[in-house]
Design an enzyme around this catalytic site. Sequence first.
Site, PDB file in Angstrom:
ATOM      1  CE1 TYR A 124       4.181   4.367  -3.371  1.00  0.00           C
ATOM      2  CE2 TYR A 124       2.328   5.097  -2.054  1.00  0.00           C
ATOM      3  CZ  TYR A 124       3.371   4.220  -2.278  1.00  0.00           C
ATOM      4  OH  TYR A 124       3.581   3.180  -1.388  1.00  0.00           O
TER       5      TYR A 124
ATOM      6  CB  SER B  92       8.643   0.402   3.536  1.00  0.00           C
ATOM      7  OG  SER B  92       7.935  -0.377   2.592  1.00  0.00           O
TER       8      SER B  92
ATOM      9  CD  GLN C 242       3.594   0.756   3.671  1.00  0.00           C
ATOM     10  OE1 GLN C 242       3.552   0.934   2.461  1.00  0.00           O
ATOM     11  NE2 GLN C 242       3.274   1.692   4.550  1.00  0.00           N
TER      12      GLN C 242
ATOM     13  N   GLY D  18      -6.186  -0.230  -1.698  1.00  0.00           N
ATOM     14  CA  GLY D  18      -6.366   0.864  -2.634  1.00  0.00           C
ATOM     15  C   GLY D  18      -7.662   0.659  -3.385  1.00  0.00           C
TER      16      GLY D  18
ATOM     17  CG  ASN E   9     -11.150  -3.865  -0.446  1.00  0.00           C
ATOM     18  OD1 ASN E   9     -11.483  -4.972  -0.854  1.00  0.00           O
ATOM     19  ND2 ASN E   9     -10.509  -2.995  -1.206  1.00  0.00           N
TER      20      ASN E   9
END
Length: 332
Positions: A54, A152, A177, A285, A295
């Site tokens: 990321y 993932s 994931q 996020g 959220n």
Amino acid sequence: MEHRRLGRSGLKVSEISYGNWLTHGSQVEEDAAHACVRAALDAGVTTFDTADVYANTKAESVLGRAIAGQRRESLELATKVYWPTGPGGPNDKGLGRKHIVESAHASLRRLGTDYIDLYQAHRFDHQTPLEETMSAFADLVHQGKVLYLGVSEWTADQITRGAALARELKVPLISNQPQYSMLWRVIEKQVVPASEREGLGQIVWSPMAQGVLSGKYLPGAEPPAGSRATDESGGKDMISRWLRDEVLTAVQNLKPLAEQAGLTMPQLAVAWVLQNPNVASAIVGASKPEQVVDNVAAAGKTLDADLLKAIDEALEGVVTTDPGLTVSPPRI
């Protein structure tokens, strides 16, 4: 905030995880990122998800600084390895022993911690023997640098094979994931049954389908200024597949259902994925603290059978369910 056991392990994670895929180190300034992390902590979030890839390692560093000073034992830190990082050398990618071990040590430094709670294979590596991959992960567990293992976007067969080796090596492979939302349900037919059989739980990403399930994208209209659909450096490519008028029209049909349930559209989307008993946590996020607060309110919500049926009817014809779409890239 409520917590759930991750698979058949003893690890508990918060129903809402905070993730920093498209935000930290790229979309938002560091002060804003820290404010979002503080909002998540204040709301009871204890599980934080990131990855070395990321923002090409910057996201891990930002998260490490954001949680500095917090009681380490009160947090569950999850990160991942697989995609290319650094200058992109021949061993700066994949799930070979060299890349896994070096990446784990680098993630520990960036996160400012002595151990990673959940270390995840970000994709399946077709170029490296699975035995080599799982053995390298097992060594990190036995050294105390990693507590639990996850994967993932692995297929049901890959999960089954990985779980068999994890049992042989006596290490805890406890999670997958995948992408999962009202619109993207490809894990339901094969991945979830395999995970239940092997003792893995799901920590799902993109429960709001890149923001489409927020309802802010309208059929026949240009995307709102400053939205993910206008971000050339981040989410524009990812969200584009959902920006078809038939999808956006169907999503608008969810608005009265959310109102009936006393939820915002984002809360309805997050609460929906949490109705799946194999889902332990939904990753959200944020670029603003108020998004985190909204959220997190989805935690602990129960959607009754009539509402779930009405959601299916509203989205009929635009939901993707093909398990064959859970495919790791053949080459890296």
